[in-house]
Scaffold this motif. Structure first.
Motif: not given
Length: 993
Positions: A164-190
């Motif tokens: 992800p991209l950091p906000s303008p007032f955020s420190p560097p994310l240092n390689g943060l990675k996010i991944t979405a997986y299906n959660a069921g419950h709702t359509l597109g739930g994560t």
């Protein structure tokens, strides 16, 4: 480092969910901006304090409990829209329609201005105190503004890691990675997986492992491995944040099929007597499952049912303010649904294609048969019997009519939406029934936290004070329906009323205070934020980015609005000229002169603010939304809402729509419903012609209403307003039933999956006190290892925090420094694998004396943990004296000869590296071998040797017995050993001997 703080939803009966994840380097991730049915601004105070320091925002579900406050934060918290937000495409689309429905259904969603803010505004302006009971409303976001807010969200797909991209007032994310997986419950739930350094965090709140009609189950288990193991990416995380809601709920015997039959049997028992069935549900998530089930049940009964089936005489409705847009989005996102829904759509398309081909033939019999087949075939969400209601007068006409009917209506809380109005009309009839589709907690929490209308009915269902009616089901089992016994039901209705007189003056004073604050501390958009950073900070534009990276612990460049208002009211005078310095020429209106005599540096020059260009190492940043295709854009009534689309209407020289006079004032006086009115007339005409409802199943109760175009327009109060609550008492004689359609995990799913996931730290949120305590105790017992020390750590690894309580869930790491002897270093044999050097060693661990100077030099380069002991001694006079023991350090030396022979037989060879079959194919082809892929994951060399790579990375080589006459030059032995040699060349074969 990983700290977790629940802002809302921890050990509470409120379904709202807000969680703050703080990672190493000051990176803060906010997951969800939920709200409950009361829409209280006071519950957002904790979130508002953290906004200036947030880096990323993640959304999980398109429900009010997960993103209900999203539009409010975008409109009233200036910095919120500058924070990158990520969600799946269905959450973005359905969340947009959800909030548009919420703000058009209840005035409470606009948020009541607090009495403290009104008192501060009146004090600052010197006017008379304002009545504290006055409930003035903030200006609600329009439909166009809500669409523009959701266009800011970055869409993601399942199982695709993203940085992800950091906000303008955020420190560097240092390689943060996010991944979405299906959660069921709702359509597109994560289910979110966050990887940051050594921290592997899984955020799983409100998931469902059970496969349903529309939604597939959560993506915990690996289907390729038989479904017995958790997928590798979600296995053994350093921290698992899981919801405890439903921990005390037992799974229904028979699963999904039994649940569906129970709902249909309950409906059949009521409509057979001519009664009305009300099913409260949400407006964008679980409604898809209910609408799909009931529509297909009506189709089945009309096609294969008997002539006496009660479903044929009952009408089916879905009432919600924006349900038409919700269903249009659902039809365009079938690939996010269960595979059976996709197969159904493919079957319908095949039948339609076959009909078009037969129309070209001369066989009238075949053509008539296929036409009838195509007419009966419809898509998963192409409703033939379910009628959509989006206007209040339509709902009133349907409720006033006689006959059996089933009505799905928003919302499940019964605090807003059409469900409250319908309940008010049908409550006094004993033949009517309301079916609750989700629980609202236990009785103790309901009595303590207050009762919503849905929670009140749920408490009546649990108490069963007036008896239970047992209706026979289709399978012979009894269906429970609880009597209400004429109990008094108090229904509170909130209405929006225009302000007049002193109320309007108080509202204007509040706006003036906010406007003065905005002028003094511009936070409205990105340009104003940059202006504030350049004009106030004592740094240049070239060093601004480096200063952000050098101070990762800072909490943002500017205060948020509430903190600034508090500071302004405390001083009663804003910022002084001495504080602003030369920036007073920019920050205060009406000031054009400033004395620069005796000043230094920037105070001697007129403050000039230049906008910085947004660029990185690859050039200027572009906006991807400017290159979207027409079908990918977020549009409202055909108008693009990405930028300032709402302001483009009525510009000079722009094309006008048919019937548009070109006068902006006239268009505004007609209201925004002119296009909707024409669209509604077209849909009504289609209903009359039989285009929407099949088999002539039209609704005569809506014919007269459809002929009147003005009847579809609901009254809307524009401008400053307040909320007035009216209470009406109704005697409740209807019956209450319960069928669990919440689509959440139960006790069985939690007990089975959590031990398989094997988290190091476990945090429970989103559940009441009793559910959380029971589940935490059970997990402490199931996750206890064998050793006593590890068992104690496991007991401390299960957390149940309260709202606002921070939990330190950092990963436990242990590291030691060992020195290698010179003799051992000379024996090391380094191997190169993928550009990295790798070596294996086996030695004898011992202690070596270290000189003070050598010890000082070594500790200056490396951090070592050494054992130091001081032994006090006494001299002849009895005075204690201290002598230092010689310092030692751990050292790894060559094994003695006696131990080397024994360990050599135990040590096994180890292959290090990742072999790709495509690379092996190129290497073998370059050496004269023939190599082709046969099947999935199998490489055939010379027609004699087969190489396979399993899912776990294991390499399998098989050879011999394949077509020797076709390969006279090659032999099985030569090919097999050549392949084996090439495989070993690509790996590092190491052993401890």
């Amino acid at each position: 480092m990983f700290n977790f703080t629940p802002l809302l939803g921890a050990q509470s009966s409120s379904p709202a969910s807000q969680s703050l994840l703080e990672l190493d380097g000051g990176v803060k991730v906010l997951v969800d901006v939920g709200w409950d049915e009361h829409f209280s601004v006071s519950k957002l105070k904790a979130l508002e304090r953290h906004i200036p320091s947030l880096s990323v925002i993640l959304l999980t579900h398109a429900t009010p409990s997960h993103l209900g406050a999203f539009a409010h934060c975008c409109k009233n918290f200036p910095l919120f829209t500058q924070i990158p937000i990520y969600a799946t495409t269905p959450v973005i689309s359905l969340g947009r329609t959800l909030l548009q429905d919420v703000y058009s259904s209840t005035p409470l969603a606009s948020s009541v201005i607090s009495a403290d803010s009104l008192a501060d505004s009146s004090y600052a302006s010197g006017s008379d105190p304002i009545d504290p009971t006055l409930q003035l409303l903030l200006t609600p976001p329009t439909t166009e503004e809500i669409a523009s807010y959701f266009s800011l969200i970055h869409p993601l797909k399942y199982s695709q890691p993203h940085e992800p991209l950091p906000s303008p007032f955020s420190p560097p994310l240092n390689g943060l990675k996010i991944t979405a997986y299906n959660a069921g419950h709702t359509l597109g739930g994560t289910i979110w997986h966050l990887q940051h350094g050594m921290e592997s965090i899984v955020y799983a709140v409100d998931w469902n492992q059970v496969r349903e009609n529309v939604l597939s189950g959560a993506a915990w288990l690996d289907a390729s491995g038989g479904g017995a193991e958790v997928i590798e990416q979600l296995r053994k995380p350093t921290a698992l944040i899981c919801s405890s809601r439903g921990a005390a709920k037992d799974s229904l015997t028979g699963g999904r099929r039994r649940r569906d039959d129970l709902l249909l049997d309950t409906i059949r028992s009521t409509i057979a007597k001519g009664g009305t069935v009300l099913i409260p549900t949400d407006t964008s998530a679980r409604v898809l499952e209910l609408a799909y089930l009931l529509e297909h049940a009506w189709r089945k009964e009309h096609t294969h049912g008997s002539g006496e089936s009660p479903f044929k005489n009952a009408r089916l409705y879905l009432a919600s303010k924006n349900v038409g847009a919700t269903m249009r989005y659902a039809r365009s996102m079938l690939e996010w649904m269960d595979e059976n829904v996709v197969k159904e759509l493919e079957a319908v398309e095949a039948a339609t294609t076959s009909t078009k081909q037969h129309k070209r033939t001369d066989s009238r019999q075949i053509g008539n048969r296929d036409n009838k087949l195509a007419q009966n075939a419809a898509g998963p969400f192409d409703f033939k019997y379910l009628r959509l209601l989006e206007r209040k007068k339509q709902v009133d006409r349907i409720v006033a009519a006689k006959g059996a009917r089933v009505i799905l209506a928003s919302d499940s809380s019964l605090e807003w939406g059409f469900s409250k109005e319908i309940l008010q009309h049908i409550a006094n009839d004993t033949s009517n029934l309301i079916i609750l589709t989700e629980s609202h907690g236990n009785l103790d929490d309901i009595r303590k936290d207050g009762k919503s209308l849905g929670a009140l009915l749920w408490s009546w269902y649990q108490e069963r004070r007036d008896g239970v009616a047992l209706e026979p089901g289709a399978d012979g089992q009894n269906l429970e329906q609880v009597h209400t016994g004429g109990r008094e039901l108090q229904i509170h209705t909130a209405e929006r009323v225009a302000l007049q007189g002193k109320e309007l003056l108080a509202y204007q004073q509040h706006l003036a205070t906010q406007r003065r604050l905005q002028n003094q501390m511009p936070l409205g958009n990105s340009s104003s934020l940059e202006t504030s950073a350049d004009a106030v900070d004592e740094t240049s534009s070239t060093s601004s980015s480096s200063s952000e990276e050098s101070n990762p612990e800072r909490q943002g460049k500017a205060l948020n609005t509430s903190a600034a208002v508090a500071n302004l009211n405390r001083n009663k005078a804003g910022l002084s000229k001495e504080t602003l310095g030369v920036n007073v020429l920019l920050r205060q209106p009406g000031v054009y002169d400033y004395d620069v005599r005796g000043k230094k540096g920037r105070e001697q020059m007129f403050p000039f603010v230049s906008k910085r260009r947004r660029a990185d190492d690859f050039g200027d940043l572009i906006r991807p939304d400017e290159y979207l295709r027409a079908e990918e854009r977020d549009e409202v009534d055909g108008q693009d809402m990405r930028d300032d689309g709402s302001n483009k209407k009525g510009k000079f020289g722009q094309k006008r729509k048919w019937g548009d006079t070109g006068l902006q004032g006239a268009n505004e006086s007609n209201g925004p419903g002119l296009a909707n009115k024409r669209r509604q007339q077209m849909s009504n005409a289609a209903v009359k012609n039989g285009d929407v409802l099949a088999d002539g199943f039209h609704d005569p109760d809506l014919d007269d209403l459809s002929d009147d175009p003005e009847s579809d327009l609901d009254e809307v109060v524009n401008g400053p307003s307040k909320v007035v609550t009216r209470m009406q008492s109704v005697e409740a004689h209807l019956k209450i039933a319960y069928v669990d359609f919440a689509g959440l995990h139960d006790q069985r799913s939690l007990s089975m999956l959590i031990p398989l996931i094997q988290p190091r730290k476990l945090i429970f949120v989103s559940g009441n006190v009793s559910e959380t305590a029971v589940l935490a105790d059970e997990c402490r017992q199931k996750l206890v290892p064998t050793s006593s020390e590890s068992a104690e750590k496991s007991q401390n690894g299960v957390f149940t925090p309260l709202n606002g309580q921070m939990v330190d869930a950092s990963v436990d790491t242990n590291a030691w420094t060992v020195k290698l002897s010179n003799a051992l270093v000379k024996r090391l044999r380094w191997q190169n694998v993928g550009g990295l050097g790798i070596v294996t060693l086996m030695g004898h661990l011992g202690a070596m004396a270290v000189d003070d100077q050598e010890f000082a030099d070594s500790t200056s380069k490396k951090r070592q943990k050494l054992l130091k002991e001081e032994i006090p001694e006494h001299n002849a006079q009895g005075a204690p004296s201290e002598t230092k023991k010689q310092q030692t350090a751990p050292i790894l030396d060559v094994l003695p000869t006696s131990m080397a022979a024994a360990t050599r037989s135990v040590a096994q060879p180890l292959h290090v590296g990742d072999l790709r079959l495509a690379d092996l194919r190129k290497i073998l082809q370059s050496t004269g071998h023939t190599a082709d892929f046969r099947g999935e994951g199998t490489l055939l060399i010379d027609g004699l040797v087969a190489v396979r790579k399993t899912a776990t990375g294991r390499i399998e080589v098989e050879g011999g017995g394949l077509g020797l006459h076709d390969y006279p030059v090659r032999t099985p032995e030569s090919s097999f050993f050549a392949v084996k040699r090439r495989i070993y060349d690509g790996l590092a074969v190491i052993a401890g001997g």
